[in-house]
Write an enzyme that holds these catalytic residues in place. Structure first.
Site, PDB file in Angstrom:
ATOM      1  N   HIS A 238      19.264  49.514  27.784  1.00  0.00           N
ATOM      2  CA  HIS A 238      20.069  50.695  28.126  1.00  0.00           C
ATOM      3  C   HIS A 238      19.591  51.888  27.311  1.00  0.00           C
ATOM      4  O   HIS A 238      19.343  51.781  26.114  1.00  0.00           O
ATOM      5  CB  HIS A 238      21.552  50.443  27.805  1.00  0.00           C
TER       6      HIS A 238
ATOM      7  N   TYR B 236      32.683  53.796  28.505  1.00  0.00           N
ATOM      8  CA  TYR B 236      33.845  53.824  27.621  1.00  0.00           C
ATOM      9  C   TYR B 236      34.828  54.846  28.172  1.00  0.00           C
ATOM     10  O   TYR B 236      34.461  56.022  28.306  1.00  0.00           O
ATOM     11  CB  TYR B 236      33.427  54.226  26.202  1.00  0.00           C
TER      12      TYR B 236
ATOM     13  N   TYR C 263      25.360  54.315  17.373  1.00  0.00           N
ATOM     14  CA  TYR C 263      25.477  53.337  18.443  1.00  0.00           C
ATOM     15  C   TYR C 263      24.232  52.444  18.507  1.00  0.00           C
ATOM     16  O   TYR C 263      24.346  51.228  18.666  1.00  0.00           O
ATOM     17  CB  TYR C 263      25.696  54.036  19.794  1.00  0.00           C
TER      18      TYR C 263
ATOM     19  N   PRO D  55      35.818  45.875  18.322  1.00  0.00           N
ATOM     20  CA  PRO D  55      34.578  45.764  19.110  1.00  0.00           C
ATOM     21  C   PRO D  55      34.158  47.057  19.821  1.00  0.00           C
ATOM     22  O   PRO D  55      33.092  47.111  20.412  1.00  0.00           O
ATOM     23  CB  PRO D  55      34.892  44.654  20.114  1.00  0.00           C
TER      24      PRO D  55
ATOM     25  N   LYS E 276      29.538  46.508  17.194  1.00  0.00           N
ATOM     26  CA  LYS E 276      28.870  46.318  15.901  1.00  0.00           C
ATOM     27  C   LYS E 276      29.000  44.917  15.320  1.00  0.00           C
ATOM     28  O   LYS E 276      28.216  44.531  14.455  1.00  0.00           O
ATOM     29  CB  LYS E 276      29.444  47.317  14.875  1.00  0.00           C
TER      30      LYS E 276
END
Ligand code: FAS
Ligand code: PHB
Length: 398
Positions: A76, A206, A390, A298, A302
């Protein structure tokens, strides 16, 4: 009657931390035994993480199990943020000079490591009962456990506590020798696995909405992993598949909601959200790694990646001890791991606070989140900060 044996490193737990540590120690020629209280099927049955940082992918290759993520993982280059019913891409790769994340489930990582271990015939005791740690504050630690009715004593040089949040290793440390930091969030995640094509196969989504958080992820091009925020006291039986699909679509932008393919859940689970860190992570000849030492909500993907970072630091330290007769790495392990852990704790707490509905914050709190998200998607500085955390900060971030 006790059956005694000896190894160099006793590893408690055959989750990702223990298995990865075992693979790296084996590669360096260091003898070790993994002691796991569940069965292999039980360990594989736990559906958890789904996003790997490049550091973790590199470690899987270093451990000799990179073939799985190379063939089954999906790279991604971006993530998408949904708020006020609109979807905004964050060009993670462009903002981090080419870094990526890979969608590849923890179940698959664990299976790859288990198969590798089995092919090598490395000592692994599954369904070990009543595991106890002894004398790790001295020079001759040991681990005792019961297997098929026989009590065993494993003498070792070091013990690696890779036994997760509810494990025995951290619980074996005297209370005055450890400091625990914890924040429990006032909600949980309800997760669903379904054999339907992911609504977004190129980016994790998200979503912030006034109904609560939602996340759209994947395990493959034909298997989706979705989550919705729910009250901590909800029960799985409160959530039919239909209720889940209706709710997650209400939290996404209309185009994505319309396009989402639904189907029967093949797994459904509820996970409480907490931030947790235990300091230090070394007690004499006992070292903690992974969820045994820390937990993150979550949201930032991580947990598994932090465990991999701990294992890299710990394996390097143990290899240095045995191969270079130096304890510098061992003496520095806890401080080095905790520096990386606290940065990931901050990022996970920040993204959780930004994306979830906090009942006590009311309508003003929702507006503050929307204002920060609106600023984030327009600010190169803030979106770069999101992107570099990220993809994962480097192991030698300083
Ligand atoms: P684990 O808990 O995976 O493994 C510990 C092992 O030790 C287990 O196999 C356990 O059976 C064993 N054990 C426990 N006590 C023992 C004893 N007394 N004796 C011997 N063995 C013992 N992370 C993400 O990045 N994204 C996510 O979406 C995500 N979702 C999660 C959902 C849930 C419900 C949970 C609990 C965690 C989630 N995580 C997620 C975090 C998760 O992926 C962990 O970071 C990861 O499992 C860490 O691996 P380990 O440190 O090996 O711990
Ligand atoms: C998952 O695929 O399970 C997943 C992905 C991203 C997250 C959390 C979980 O932030």
């Amino acid at each position: 009657m006790i059956s005694s044996s000896r190894t160099q490193v006793a590893i408690i737990g055959a989750g990702p931390s223990g298995l990865l540590l075992g693979a790296l120690l084996h590669k360096a020629g260091i003898e070790h035994t993994i002691i796991e209280r569940q069965s292999p099927a039980y360990v594989l049955g736990r559906i958890r993480a789904g996003i790997l940082e490049q550091v973790t992918v590199d470690l899987l290759h270093e451990a000799g199990v990179g073939h799985g993520v190379d063939s089954g993982g999906t790279v991604h280059h971006s993530i998408e943020l949904v708020f006020k019913n609109t979807r905004h891409p964050i060009d993670v790769t462009g903002l981090t000079n080419g870094k990526v994340v890979t969608a590849y489930g923890q179940t698959e990582v664990t299976r790859d490591l288990m198969q590798h271990r089995s092919q090598l015939g490395l000592p692994t005791v599954y369904e070990a009962a009543d595991v106890q740690l002894h004398d790790f504050d001295g020079k001759h630690p040991s681990v005792t456990y019961t297997k098929d009715g026989v009590r065993h004593s494993l003498q070792c040089d070091f013990i690696a506590g890779c036994d997760g949040f509810h494990g025995v290793a951290r619980a074996s440390v005297p209370r005055d020798a450890i400091t625990e930091y914890e924040k429990v969030y006032p909600f949980a995640w309800l997760g669903v696995l379904a054999d339907v094509p992911p609504v977004s196969s190129h980016a994790i989504v998200y979503a912030n909405s006034d109904r609560g958080f939602a996340l759209c992820s994947m395990r493959s091009m034909t298997r989706s992993r979705y989550y919705v925020q729910c009250p901590s006291n909800d029960k799985l039986e409160d959530w039919s598949d239909q209720r889940f699909w209706d709710e997650i679509r209400r939290r996404l932008d209309p185009e994505m909601a319309e396009r989402m393919q639904t189907g029967p859940s093949i797994e459904k689970s509820m996970a409480p959200l907490r931030s947790f860190v235990a300091e230090p992570m070394r007690f004499g000849r006992l070292f903690l790694a992974g969820d045994a030492a820390h937990i993150v909500p979550p949201t930032g993907a991580k947990g598994l990646n932090l465990a991999a970072g701990d294992v890299k630091y710990l394996s390097s330290a143990l290899i240095e001890h045995y191969k270079e007769n130096s304890d510098a790495g061992i003496d520095h392990y806890s401080q080095r791991a905790l520096a990386r852990i606290w940065r990931a704790e901050r990022f996970s707490w920040w993204l959780t606070t930004l994306m979830h509905q906090f009942p006590e914050s009311g309508a003003f709190g929702q507006r503050m989140q929307e204002a920060e998200l609106d600023y984030l998607v327009k600010s190169k500085a803030l979106s770069t900060s999101l992107a570099e955390n990220y993809v994962g900060l480097p192991l030698d971030f300083g």
